[in-house]
Design a protein around this motif. Structure first.
Motif, PDB file in Angstrom:
ATOM      1  N   THR A  37       0.839  -1.209   0.000  1.00 44.98           N
ATOM      2  CA  THR A  37       0.000   0.000   0.000  1.00 44.98           C
ATOM      3  C   THR A  37       0.869   1.252   0.000  1.00 44.98           C
ATOM      4  O   THR A  37       0.642   2.190  -0.762  1.00 44.98           O
ATOM      5  CB  THR A  37      -0.914  -0.004   1.253  1.00 44.98           C
ATOM      6  N   ARG A  90       1.181   4.037  -2.905  1.00 47.13           N
ATOM      7  CA  ARG A  90       0.889   5.455  -2.648  1.00 47.13           C
ATOM      8  C   ARG A  90       2.082   6.333  -3.009  1.00 47.13           C
ATOM      9  O   ARG A  90       1.931   7.407  -3.572  1.00 47.13           O
ATOM     10  CB  ARG A  90       0.583   5.670  -1.164  1.00 47.13           C
ATOM     11  N   ARG A 126       2.191   6.851  -6.669  1.00 48.69           N
ATOM     12  CA  ARG A 126       1.098   7.693  -7.188  1.00 48.69           C
ATOM     13  C   ARG A 126       1.226   9.132  -6.706  1.00 48.69           C
ATOM     14  O   ARG A 126       0.622  10.032  -7.244  1.00 48.69           O
ATOM     15  CB  ARG A 126      -0.261   7.156  -6.712  1.00 48.69           C
ATOM     16  N   THR A 155       2.135  10.833  -2.668  1.00 47.17           N
ATOM     17  CA  THR A 155       1.460  10.896  -1.364  1.00 47.17           C
ATOM     18  C   THR A 155       2.250  11.797  -0.435  1.00 47.17           C
ATOM     19  O   THR A 155       3.437  12.045  -0.669  1.00 47.17           O
ATOM     20  CB  THR A 155       1.324   9.481  -0.756  1.00 47.17           C
ATOM     21  N   GLY A 176       0.300   9.642   4.194  1.00 44.92           N
ATOM     22  CA  GLY A 176       0.096   8.438   3.386  1.00 44.92           C
ATOM     23  C   GLY A 176       1.180   7.402   3.640  1.00 44.92           C
ATOM     24  O   GLY A 176       0.962   6.199   3.451  1.00 44.92           O
ATOM     25  N   ARG A 218      -6.350  17.212   5.702  1.00 45.89           N
ATOM     26  CA  ARG A 218      -6.691  15.803   5.475  1.00 45.89           C
ATOM     27  C   ARG A 218      -7.756  15.362   6.475  1.00 45.89           C
ATOM     28  O   ARG A 218      -8.687  14.648   6.142  1.00 45.89           O
ATOM     29  CB  ARG A 218      -5.455  14.903   5.658  1.00 45.89           C
ATOM     30  N   GLN A 237      -8.302  10.095  -2.049  1.00 41.73           N
ATOM     31  CA  GLN A 237      -7.418   9.421  -3.004  1.00 41.73           C
ATOM     32  C   GLN A 237      -6.813  10.351  -4.070  1.00 41.73           C
ATOM     33  O   GLN A 237      -5.635  10.228  -4.375  1.00 41.73           O
ATOM     34  CB  GLN A 237      -8.146   8.265  -3.667  1.00 41.73           C
ATOM     35  N   GLY A 268      -2.646  13.989  -3.720  1.00 41.59           N
ATOM     36  CA  GLY A 268      -1.251  13.690  -3.399  1.00 41.59           C
ATOM     37  C   GLY A 268      -0.625  14.946  -2.830  1.00 41.59           C
ATOM     38  O   GLY A 268      -1.304  15.966  -2.644  1.00 41.59           O
ATOM     39  N   GLN A 269       0.679  14.896  -2.580  1.00 38.53           N
ATOM     40  CA  GLN A 269       1.370  16.035  -1.998  1.00 38.53           C
ATOM     41  C   GLN A 269       1.187  17.296  -2.846  1.00 38.53           C
ATOM     42  O   GLN A 269       1.030  18.392  -2.347  1.00 38.53           O
ATOM     43  CB  GLN A 269       2.856  15.704  -1.830  1.00 38.53           C
ATOM     44  N   TRP A 304      -2.197  18.895  -2.176  1.00 33.14           N
ATOM     45  CA  TRP A 304      -2.241  19.538  -0.849  1.00 33.14           C
ATOM     46  C   TRP A 304      -1.425  20.822  -0.858  1.00 33.14           C
ATOM     47  O   TRP A 304      -1.805  21.820  -0.262  1.00 33.14           O
ATOM     48  CB  TRP A 304      -1.725  18.591   0.234  1.00 33.14           C
TER      49      TRP A 304
END
Ligand SMILES: Nc1ncnc2c1ncn2[C@@H]1O[C@H](COP(=O)(O)OP(=O)(O)OP(=O)(O)O)[C@@H](O)[C@H]1O
Length: 360
Positions: free
Chosen positions: A142, A146, A149, A151, A155, A297, A308, A311-312, A315
């Motif tokens: 996981t 993440r 992708r 995170t 995450g 978050r 989902q 990502g960083q 944010w």
């Protein structure tokens, strides 16, 4: 009875993660797919509760085995239901099952349907916990997934060992427990082999069609050719991240208290980059940003907004909006509309998804 070493080791790990005295008399729903991990969990929790009942001379608490039939694999799905029902019967445990619509859904919707079912079962039986069979390998996969992708630090804390079932008010008192998070998948399978306990193999798990499975079947084995202990090393890093998150908790709480102006709609005070966003201490701008992102978050999670797509990078752009940079109106992933005025930034989600379940 002479237990297999792998099984004794697994029982010890379950006990270390979740001592039986915490759950023996409050009711536990075990979410069982029929796969090796959750089958081991049913047997493990069943054995721990039975042992403690014998030791204390008291009746054992309620353990309910629950299976959600997604109906996505035809006869195989039906065979999974029968398998889990038989397992529960053999162990003298209660069994609950429900079938979904059988329609192809995205992974998140399928998980939401299953979670709703598990919550309903827990409430029906007055259970406090829902136990799930995620293993150490699931956690590492996981986090790697993440990471690739995109995170943020939260995450990288991986799958939570204990958390509320969902953001919905009726689910907040139900706690998801994952007592196998410190156990390797291989050890679980070896333990079941030695016990002579079967499990169901989900064929879609071995397909490399899905990226998550690619991480499991391609990436990790490749990493292990150069770094044989890669999985353990990543798991240690996850534990470190989790400690980081725990240290953040009180600062996140106080940030929310001092910066969230209203919850409905979500209105957050604008930030001034020249002033520390943390509660008056000498934290650097970078750690301030980390607190703000973690607080956002939390706000998203409490509203059931999709996390989902964030990502960083996403944010960071929300952080910039809060700091008065960029356009004053923008739509974020998940149809979240953002409007900034002189004092505050307002976040509003346009539509909400509804789930439908069909009972068997
Ligand atoms: N259909 C289902 N019904 C009930 N619980 C489920 C179902 N699918 C998954 N779970 C729960 O969620 C956990 C993680 O799901 P995941 O899809 O990773 O499991 P799996 O690979 O299908 O099976 P397992 O983890 O049992 O080997 C499972 O261990 C189980 O506790």
């Amino acid at each position: 009875m002479n237990k297999s070493p792998a099984w004794s080791e697994t029982l010890r790990a379950i006990e270390a993660a979740w001592p039986v005295d915490r759950y023996r008399d409050v009711g536990v729903v075990v979410a069982c797919s029929g796969g090796a991990d959750s089958v081991a969990l049913v047997r493990g929790l069943g054995e721990r509760i039975a042992d403690s009942a014998t030791r204390l001379g008291e009746p054992q608490g309620v353990l309910v085995v629950a299976h959600f039939n997604h109906r996505l694999r035809g006869a195989e799905s039906e065979a999974d239901v029968s398998f889990v029902r038989q397992l529960a019967n053999d162990l003298g445990l209660r069994f609950e099952s429900e079938a979904g619509t059988g329609e192809q859904e995205d992974e998140q919707s399928a998980r939401d349907d299953r979670r709703q079912f598990l919550g309903d079962v827990a409430r029906r039986h007055g259970a406090r916990y829902v136990a799930m069979g995620h293993s150490l390998d699931d956690n590492v996969e996981t986090v790697l997934h993440r990471l690739l992708r995109g995170t943020g630090p939260a995450g990288l804390t991986g799958i939570s060992p204990f958390r509320s079932l969902s953001h919905r008010p009726e689910d907040r008192d139900l706690v998801v427990a994952r007592p196998l998070l410190a156990v390797r998948r291989q050890q679980i399978r070896q333990a079941l082999h030695q016990l002579g306990q079967d499990w169901r193999e989900d064929r879609t798990n071995t397909s490399t069609r899905y990226r998550r499975n690619w991480v499991r079947h391609e990436l990790i084995p490749r990493l292990q050719t150069e770094f044989p202990d890669a999985v353990e090393a990543i798991d240690r890093a996850i534990s470190g991240q989790r400690q980081w998150a725990e240290a953040m908790e009180s600062r996140v709480q106080s940030w929310i208290e001092s910066n969230v102006i209203s919850q409905q709609p979500l209105r957050i005070q604008r930030l001034d980059r020249s002033v520390s966003a943390a509660s008056g201490d000498s934290a650097s701008a970078t750690s301030d940003q980390a607190i703000v992102v973690e607080s956002l978050r939390r706000c998203w999670y409490q509203r059931g907004w999709p996390l989902q797509p964030f990502g960083q990078r996403q944010w960071n752009s929300v952080f910039q909006i809060l700091c008065g940079e960029g356009p004053a109106t923008i739509t974020l992933p998940g149809a979240i509309e953002v409007r900034r005025d002189q004092q505050a930034v307002c976040f509003l989600r346009r539509q909400a998804r509804s789930t439908t379940l069909r009972p068997t």
